[in-house]
Design an enzyme around this catalytic site. Structure first.
Site, PDB file in Angstrom:
ATOM      1  N   ARG A  42      70.734  64.757  41.098  1.00 51.83           N
ATOM      2  CA  ARG A  42      72.120  63.676  41.497  1.00 51.83           C
ATOM      3  C   ARG A  42      73.067  64.442  40.558  1.00 51.83           C
ATOM      4  NH1 ARG A  42      70.064  58.378  43.683  1.00 51.83           N
ATOM      5  NH2 ARG A  42      72.468  57.959  44.377  1.00 51.83           N
ATOM      6  N   CYS A  69      67.454  60.577  39.407  1.00 51.06           N
ATOM      7  CA  CYS A  69      66.564  59.922  39.772  1.00 51.06           C
ATOM      8  C   CYS A  69      65.441  59.805  40.272  1.00 51.06           C
ATOM      9  CB  CYS A  69      67.636  58.382  40.119  1.00 51.06           C
ATOM     10  SG  CYS A  69      67.728  59.104  41.591  1.00 51.06           S
ATOM     11  N   ASP A 117      79.467  66.801  40.573  1.00 46.59           N
ATOM     12  CA  ASP A 117      79.926  68.013  40.459  1.00 46.59           C
ATOM     13  C   ASP A 117      81.108  67.931  41.000  1.00 46.59           C
ATOM     14  OD1 ASP A 117      77.935  68.753  42.362  1.00 46.59           O
ATOM     15  OD2 ASP A 117      78.930  70.528  42.617  1.00 46.59           O
ATOM     16  N   LEU A 118      81.182  67.333  42.843  1.00 47.68           N
ATOM     17  CA  LEU A 118      82.133  67.240  43.222  1.00 47.68           C
ATOM     18  C   LEU A 118      82.974  66.039  43.147  1.00 47.68           C
ATOM     19  CD1 LEU A 118      79.703  67.637  46.916  1.00 47.68           C
ATOM     20  CD2 LEU A 118      81.227  69.222  46.192  1.00 47.68           C
ATOM     21  N   ASP A 134      68.712  57.119  54.129  1.00 49.81           N
ATOM     22  CA  ASP A 134      67.824  56.423  53.599  1.00 49.81           C
ATOM     23  C   ASP A 134      66.881  55.348  53.746  1.00 49.81           C
ATOM     24  OD1 ASP A 134      70.816  55.336  52.125  1.00 49.81           O
ATOM     25  OD2 ASP A 134      69.588  56.564  51.381  1.00 49.81           O
ATOM     26  N   LYS A 182      74.470  46.815  50.526  1.00 48.43           N
ATOM     27  CA  LYS A 182      74.620  46.919  49.052  1.00 48.43           C
ATOM     28  C   LYS A 182      75.331  47.852  48.870  1.00 48.43           C
ATOM     29  CE  LYS A 182      71.805  50.238  48.268  1.00 48.43           C
ATOM     30  NZ  LYS A 182      71.693  50.697  46.864  1.00 48.43           N
ATOM     31  N   ASN A 183      75.857  48.802  50.106  1.00 47.67           N
ATOM     32  CA  ASN A 183      76.048  50.438  49.850  1.00 47.67           C
ATOM     33  C   ASN A 183      77.377  50.125  50.052  1.00 47.67           C
ATOM     34  OD1 ASN A 183      73.958  51.453  48.408  1.00 47.67           O
ATOM     35  ND2 ASN A 183      73.603  52.774  50.503  1.00 47.67           N
ATOM     36  N   ARG A 187      66.398  46.344  43.599  1.00 48.25           N
ATOM     37  CA  ARG A 187      67.755  46.418  43.946  1.00 48.25           C
ATOM     38  C   ARG A 187      68.104  46.561  45.147  1.00 48.25           C
ATOM     39  NH1 ARG A 187      67.949  51.734  41.126  1.00 48.25           N
ATOM     40  NH2 ARG A 187      70.458  51.493  41.546  1.00 48.25           N
TER      41      ARG A 187
HETATM   42  C1  EPZ Z   1      75.300  57.213  48.694  1.00 51.92           C
HETATM   43  O1  EPZ Z   1      74.687  57.826  47.562  1.00 51.92           O
HETATM   44  C2  EPZ Z   1      74.360  56.029  48.485  1.00 51.92           C
HETATM   45  N1  EPZ Z   1      74.274  55.334  47.902  1.00 51.92           N
HETATM   46  C3  EPZ Z   1      72.513  55.970  48.719  1.00 51.92           C
HETATM   47  O2  EPZ Z   1      71.786  55.944  49.439  1.00 51.92           O
HETATM   48  C4  EPZ Z   1      72.825  57.318  50.241  1.00 51.92           C
HETATM   49  O3  EPZ Z   1      71.597  58.190  49.744  1.00 51.92           O
HETATM   50  C5  EPZ Z   1      73.299  58.245  49.857  1.00 51.92           C
HETATM   51  O4  EPZ Z   1      74.727  57.935  49.379  1.00 51.92           O
HETATM   52  C6  EPZ Z   1      73.846  59.381  50.950  1.00 51.92           C
HETATM   53  O5  EPZ Z   1      73.516  58.477  51.698  1.00 51.92           O
HETATM   54  C7  EPZ Z   1      75.361  54.322  46.937  1.00 51.92           C
HETATM   55  O6  EPZ Z   1      76.376  54.184  48.302  1.00 51.92           O
HETATM   56  C8  EPZ Z   1      75.347  53.443  46.138  1.00 51.92           C
HETATM   57  P1  EPZ Z   1      75.582  61.706  48.253  1.00 51.92           P
HETATM   58  P2  EPZ Z   1      75.164  59.028  46.715  1.00 51.92           P
HETATM   59  O7  EPZ Z   1      76.518  62.152  47.672  1.00 51.92           O
HETATM   60  O8  EPZ Z   1      77.586  59.172  46.845  1.00 51.92           O
HETATM   61  C9  EPZ Z   1      74.281  65.769  46.330  1.00 51.92           C
HETATM   62  C10 EPZ Z   1      70.201  54.169  48.811  1.00 51.92           C
HETATM   63  O9  EPZ Z   1      69.206  54.022  48.573  1.00 51.92           O
HETATM   64  N2  EPZ Z   1      75.798  65.852  45.707  1.00 51.92           N
HETATM   65  O10 EPZ Z   1      75.901  61.387  49.480  1.00 51.92           O
HETATM   66  O11 EPZ Z   1      74.936  59.300  45.170  1.00 51.92           O
HETATM   67  C11 EPZ Z   1      73.248  65.167  45.878  1.00 51.92           C
HETATM   68  O12 EPZ Z   1      72.987  66.037  45.416  1.00 51.92           O
HETATM   69  C12 EPZ Z   1      71.009  54.272  47.688  1.00 51.92           C
HETATM   70  O13 EPZ Z   1      70.875  52.760  49.339  1.00 51.92           O
HETATM   71  C13 EPZ Z   1      75.907  66.828  45.134  1.00 51.92           C
HETATM   72  O14 EPZ Z   1      75.614  68.641  45.056  1.00 51.92           O
HETATM   73  O15 EPZ Z   1      74.812  60.071  47.711  1.00 51.92           O
HETATM   74  C14 EPZ Z   1      72.629  65.151  47.403  1.00 51.92           C
HETATM   75  O16 EPZ Z   1      72.312  65.790  47.791  1.00 51.92           O
HETATM   76  C15 EPZ Z   1      70.168  56.409  47.734  1.00 51.92           C
HETATM   77  N3  EPZ Z   1      77.778  66.677  43.875  1.00 51.92           N
HETATM   78  C16 EPZ Z   1      73.737  64.995  48.444  1.00 51.92           C
HETATM   79  O17 EPZ Z   1      75.084  65.266  47.918  1.00 51.92           O
HETATM   80  C17 EPZ Z   1      77.786  65.560  43.544  1.00 51.92           C
HETATM   81  O18 EPZ Z   1      78.990  65.835  42.649  1.00 51.92           O
HETATM   82  C18 EPZ Z   1      73.915  63.157  48.847  1.00 51.92           C
HETATM   83  O19 EPZ Z   1      74.462  62.924  47.622  1.00 51.92           O
HETATM   84  C19 EPZ Z   1      77.848  64.478  44.896  1.00 51.92           C
HETATM   85  C20 EPZ Z   1      76.699  64.948  45.474  1.00 51.92           C
END
Ligand code: EPZ
Length: 417
Positions: A119, A114, A122-123, A302, A22-23, A394
Site C-alpha cells: 500500500r 496491511c 508514492d503517487l 474488493d 464506506k469508501n 470495519r
Molecule cells: C481504495 O484503497 C479502497 N479503500 C480499497 O478498499 C480498494 O481495494 C482500493 O481503493 C482499490 O479499489 C478506500 O477507498 C478507503 P489504490 P486505496 O490506491 O486507495 C497501488 C476495502 O476492502 N498504489 O487504488 O488504498 C497500490 O499498492 C478496501 O474496502 C501505488 O502503487 O487503493 C495498489 O496496488 C481495501 N502507489 C493499487 O495502487 C500509490 O501511491 C491500488 O491502490 C497508491 C496506490
C-alpha cells in the site's frame, strides 16, 4: 474478541437494505476539514472505520455529532502533530490532502502496509509535489508544506483511488488549474467530487480518467447523501448465489454493480434489475468462470475474495487473477480448511469447485476475506466458527442482523481468546 457461529444451508429469502458506502463516506469526512462551516452527511453506515475517522477529525478540533446522520463543523480545527490513531485505518492518509489544502502544511505518520499489500503512497506524494509542496520524511513521519499550492498537471502511473482523492483535496483551494491524468474513475470519487462541488469547489471530469480542478478561495457547508455501498451489495448477492434462495437487495445503483451482475449471470445465476434494487435467485449451484480484477469499471478487487469463496463450491474450474493488490489471497488458506480445492501461483488462483464445503474453525485475515468466509460458511454443510470478526465490522454494518432477517443461521458470540 468476538466470533461468528454460522450453520450453513439455510435458503436465503426476503430482502436486505444496503447501507451507505464506506469508501465514499471516508473521503467525504476527510473533505469536511476543508470547510469552515457545518456539513450534514446522510446515509452514513455505522462502521468501526467511520467511528475511527470521526475520532481523528475530533483530534484536529472538529465538532461532530453522529446519530442517524453526521453533523460536523470544522470551523475551529487546528493543525497538530500526528496522532497514533491514524495507524488504525489507512484511509486516514486522506487527511493529508485535506489538511494540506486547508493549512498549507501537515505532519502525518507514513502509513504502513496491511495484510493485502504494501500500500505505498508514492503517487499521493507525487501529486502534492506537482502542487508545489516540499516533503521530508524522518522517523516514519512525513512533513509536507507549501507557501502556496499552485495547480499543475499530475499523471498517475496507476489509477489509484486514494491518490486521486488526496490530490483533489489538496487542489480544490490551490491557485489555478490542476489536471489529474490517468486518475481513478470509481463511483466513490464521483461522490466525493459531488460533495465538494456542492460546497463550491470547481471540479470537472470526476468518473472519467481525467479530472480538472480550478482552485477556489473557500468552501461552504453543505448537506449530502452518501451513495450505496456497491461492495456490501455484491457481498449479499453472492451469499444468495452460493446458498440458494431468492432475495431482493434494496438501495443499489445497478451501474455501480454491473461487473458483479454480469459475472453472476455468466455463472448462471438469475439477477433481475429494477429501479434501485436487484433480485437474485439461485438453487445454490453456480457454474464457475474466470475473474480478473481491474480498476473501475473493471471487476472490483474488493469482490475478489467473495467470488473465490463462491466458486469454491461451484461447478467446474475458475481462474482468479488479482491484478490490483499483491497479497489478496489470504482467504484461500482458510477456505481450504473447509475443503476448498484451490491452488495459488503468484497473483493467480485456480479454483476447482467441490461438491460441498464443510464447516470448520476459520479466521478473518482482512475485511473482504472475512466476508468471503461468511459466504462459504452459509453454503457449507454444518457449522463454521469465524474468528477475528473485527475485520468484518470495519466494512459491514450489522451484517449478522441483515443475514438473520433473510433466514441465515448466524450469531455473534464472545470468544475465549
Ligand atoms: C481504495 O484503497 C479502497 N479503500 C480499497 O478498499 C480498494 O481495494 C482500493 O481503493 C482499490 O479499489 C478506500 O477507498 C478507503 P489504490 P486505496 O490506491 O486507495 C497501488 C476495502 O476492502 N498504489 O487504488 O488504498 C497500490 O499498492 C478496501 O474496502 C501505488 O502503487 O487503493 C495498489 O496496488 C481495501 N502507489 C493499487 O495502487 C500509490 O501511491 C491500488 O491502490 C497508491 C496506490
Amino acid at each position: 474478541m468476538e466470533k461468528f457461529i454460522v450453520t450453513g444451508r439455510n435458503k436465503i429469502n426476503g430482502s436486505i437494505d444496503i447501507s451507505g458506502s464506506k469508501n465514499s463516506v471516508l473521503p467525504i469526512l476527510a473533505a469536511t476539514l476543508l470547510i469552515p462551516d457545518t456539513c450534514v452527511i446522510n446515509n452514513v453506515p455505522k462502521l468501526s472505520d467511520v467511528y475511527t475517522m470521526i475520532e481523528l477529525l475530533k483530534y484536529y478540533g472538529a465538532e461532530v455529532e453522529f446519530n442517524d446522520s453526521i453533523k460536523i463543523n470544522c470551523s475551529n480545527i487546528e493543525n497538530k502533530a500526528p496522532s497514533d490513531k491514524v495507524k488504525d485505518i489507512r484511509a486516514s492518509f486522506l487527511l493529508v490532502g485535506a489538511l494540506l489544502g486547508r493549512f498549507g502544511k501537515v505532519s502525518m505518520f507514513m502509513p504502513g502496509g496491511c495484510n493485502i499489500g504494501q500500500r505505498p503512497v508514492d503517487l499521493h506524494l507525487k501529486g502534492f509535489g506537482v502542487l508545489g509542496a516540499n516533503q521530508s520524511i524522518e522517523g516514519g513521519i512525513i512533513d509536507i508544506s507549501a507557501k502556496y499550492l499552485n495547480g499543475g498537471e499530475v499523471y498517475l502511473d496507476f489509477p489509484s483511488v486514494g491518490a486521486t482523492e488526496n490530490i483533489i483535496l489538496a487542489a480544490v483551494m490551490a491557485k489555478g488549474r490542476t489536471v489529474i491524468s490517468n486518475c481513478a474513475t470509481e463511483p466513490e470519487i464521483i461522490d466525493m467530487a459531488d460533495f465538494l462541488i456542492k460546497a463550491g469547489a470547481k471540479i470537472s471530469g470526476a468518473g472519467s480518467d481525467t479530472i480538472v480542478v480550478e482552485g477556489v478561495d473557500c468552501l461552504k457547508g453543505v448537506e449530502h447523501k452518501v451513495i450505496p455501498d456497491r461492495i456490501e451489495a455484491g457481498t449479499f448477492m453472492l451469499a444468495v448465489a452460493g446458498t440458494g434462495g431468492k432475495c431482493r437487495i434494496n438501495n443499489v445503483i445497478s451501474e455501480h454493480i454491473k461487473p458483479i451482475i454480469l459475472k453472476l449471470r455468466e455463472m448462471e445465476v438469475d439477477v433481475e434489475e429494477s429501479e434501485n434494487s436487484v433480485i437474485v435467485s439461485s438453487e445454490g449451484n453456480i457454474v464457475n468462470t474466470d475473474i480478473k480484477t481491474m480498476p473501475y469499471p473493471g471487476f472490483p478487487t474488493d469482490m475478489q475474495a467473495q467470488f473465490t469463496a463462491l466458486m469454491a463450491k461451484g461447478i467446474g474450474t475458475g481462474v482468479v487473477n488479482e491484478t490490483v493488490f499483491e497479497n489478496r489471497f489470504m482467504h484461500i488458506g482458510e477456505l481450504k480448511k473447509m475443503g476448498a480445492n484451490i491452488t495459488v501461483e503468484g497473483r493467480t488462483a485456480v479454483v476447482r469447485g467441490v461438491e460441498a464445503l464443510a464447516g470448520a474453525e476459520v479466521e478473518a485475515t482482512d475485511l473482504r476475506a472475512g466476508a468471503a468466509l461468511i459466504i462459504s460458511a452459509l453454503a457449507a454443510e454444518g457449522t463454521t466458527e469465524i474468528g477475528h470478526i473485527h475485520y468484518i465490522d470495519r466494512g459491514y454494518e450489522m451484517i449478522e442482523k441483515k443475514l438473520k432477517s433473510v433466514g441465515c443461521d448466524i450469531k455473534r458470540v464472545r470468544s475465549e481468546e
